[in-house]
Design a protein around this motif. Structure first.
Motif, PDB file in Angstrom:
ATOM      1  N   THR A  45       0.820  -1.220   0.000  1.00 35.33           N
ATOM      2  CA  THR A  45       0.000   0.000   0.000  1.00 35.33           C
ATOM      3  C   THR A  45       0.852   1.268   0.000  1.00 35.33           C
ATOM      4  OG1 THR A  45      -0.145  -0.096   2.413  1.00 35.33           O
ATOM      5  CG2 THR A  45      -1.944  -1.104   1.152  1.00 35.33           C
ATOM      6  N   ARG A  65      -7.612  -4.002   7.632  1.00 33.61           N
ATOM      7  CA  ARG A  65      -8.866  -3.312   7.953  1.00 33.61           C
ATOM      8  C   ARG A  65      -8.623  -1.893   8.447  1.00 33.61           C
ATOM      9  NH1 ARG A  65     -12.321  -8.121  10.969  1.00 33.61           N
ATOM     10  NH2 ARG A  65     -12.955  -9.177   9.054  1.00 33.61           N
ATOM     11  N   PHE A 115      -7.777   0.254   5.466  1.00 34.29           N
ATOM     12  CA  PHE A 115      -8.986   0.529   4.687  1.00 34.29           C
ATOM     13  C   PHE A 115      -9.779   1.675   5.311  1.00 34.29           C
ATOM     14  CE2 PHE A 115     -13.572  -0.373   4.008  1.00 34.29           C
ATOM     15  CZ  PHE A 115     -13.617  -0.034   2.672  1.00 34.29           C
ATOM     16  N   GLU A 147      -9.839   4.808   2.081  1.00 36.59           N
ATOM     17  CA  GLU A 147     -10.682   3.865   1.348  1.00 36.59           C
ATOM     18  C   GLU A 147     -10.226   3.639  -0.086  1.00 36.59           C
ATOM     19  OE1 GLU A 147     -14.763   4.982   1.785  1.00 36.59           O
ATOM     20  OE2 GLU A 147     -14.717   4.678   3.962  1.00 36.59           O
ATOM     21  N   GLU A 154      -8.577   0.170  -1.055  1.00 39.68           N
ATOM     22  CA  GLU A 154      -9.341  -1.080  -1.065  1.00 39.68           C
ATOM     23  C   GLU A 154      -8.961  -2.029  -2.202  1.00 39.68           C
ATOM     24  OE1 GLU A 154     -13.860  -2.848  -0.833  1.00 39.68           O
ATOM     25  OE2 GLU A 154     -13.581  -0.764  -1.395  1.00 39.68           O
ATOM     26  N   LEU A 173      -5.679  -3.737  -1.246  1.00 37.98           N
ATOM     27  CA  LEU A 173      -5.852  -4.609  -0.085  1.00 37.98           C
ATOM     28  C   LEU A 173      -6.640  -5.860  -0.448  1.00 37.98           C
ATOM     29  CD1 LEU A 173      -6.679  -1.854   2.550  1.00 37.98           C
ATOM     30  CD2 LEU A 173      -4.596  -3.228   2.468  1.00 37.98           C
ATOM     31  N   ARG A 174      -7.695  -5.698  -1.232  1.00 37.25           N
ATOM     32  CA  ARG A 174      -8.555  -6.831  -1.567  1.00 37.25           C
ATOM     33  C   ARG A 174      -7.849  -7.797  -2.532  1.00 37.25           C
ATOM     34  NH1 ARG A 174     -13.140  -7.558   0.469  1.00 37.25           N
ATOM     35  NH2 ARG A 174     -13.751  -5.439   0.937  1.00 37.25           N
ATOM     36  N   LEU A 186      -7.919  -8.231   3.204  1.00 36.27           N
ATOM     37  CA  LEU A 186      -9.223  -7.955   3.814  1.00 36.27           C
ATOM     38  C   LEU A 186     -10.059  -9.221   3.960  1.00 36.27           C
ATOM     39  CD1 LEU A 186     -10.233  -4.620   2.050  1.00 36.27           C
ATOM     40  CD2 LEU A 186      -9.286  -4.923   4.320  1.00 36.27           C
TER      41      LEU A 186
END
Length: 158
Positions: free
Chosen positions: A83, A113, A116, A120, A123, A126-127, A132
C-alpha cells in the motif's frame, strides 16, 4: 419524476457532496487513531494506526523482536509495502491467543482493515492481495469413539 429522484434541497449543494467524500485520508474520529480488528484461528489482534514515523509495535515490543520467524515479519510488513505506507504510519498492535502463525494472520487482517478505514482508496490493493479476507479455517473438534477428529481406532475383524 418521483419524489426520490427529485432535485437536492437548496442547502445540499454539489460542493457539500465533495466535502463528504474526500479522496485523501480523513481525520480519525477518536484522537487520530484508525482501528482494525483481525482474527485467525483462535488469535485476536487489535491494530491501531496513525500518521507518524514508521514505528511498528506489537505487545509493547518492536515487531522484529516479537515475531521471531522471518516469514512472519515479511508477511506483516508486506501489507505496508504493497500500500506504499511503510515509514509513514505508526502501527500499534495488541494480540492475544493462538500461535505464531495465527497471530501473524490476525495482525495482517487487522492491519488491512485499519488501512482501509484510514484511506478507502486502498481497497483494490488490499482486496487483490487478500489483506481484507478472513481465513475461516479452524481446528476440527475431536469426536467421541475416535482418537482424533478424523482418525479411527484400528479395526479388527477377528
Amino acid at each position: 419524476m418521483t419524489e426520490k429522484q427529485s432535485t437536492p434541497a437548496p442547502d445540499e449543494s454539489p460542493a457539500a457532496d465533495a466535502v463528504k467524500t474526500p479522496s485523501s485520508p480523513r481525520k480519525a474520529p477518536d484522537g487520530h487513531w484508525w482501528w482494525g480488528l483481525g482474527r485467525r484461528k483462535s488469535a485476536v489482534a487489535r491494530v491501531r494506526i496513525r500518521p507518524g514515523d514508521g514505528k511498528f509495535i506489537i505487545n509493547k515490543r518492536v515487531h522484529t523482536e516479537f515475531l521471531n520467524a522471518e516469514r512472519d515479519q515479511k508477511d506483516v510488513i508486506n501489507v505496508l509495502q504493497k500500500t506504499k505506507t511503510e515509514g509513514s504510519l505508526d502501527v500499534y498492535v495488541n494480540v492475544r491467543g493462538g500461535g505464531f502463525t495465527g497471530q501473524t494472520g490476525a495482525i495482517v487482517l487487522g492491519l488491512g482493515r485499519a488501512l482501509f478505514r484510514y484511506d478507502e482508496s486502498l481497497e483494490p490493493i488490499l482486496r487483490s492481495n487478500g489483506f481484507l479476507s478472513r481465513d475461516p479455517r479452524k481446528v476440527e473438534r475431536k469426536k467421541y469413539g475416535q482418537p482424533g477428529a478424523r482418525k479411527r481406532f484400528q479395526f479388527s475383524k477377528r
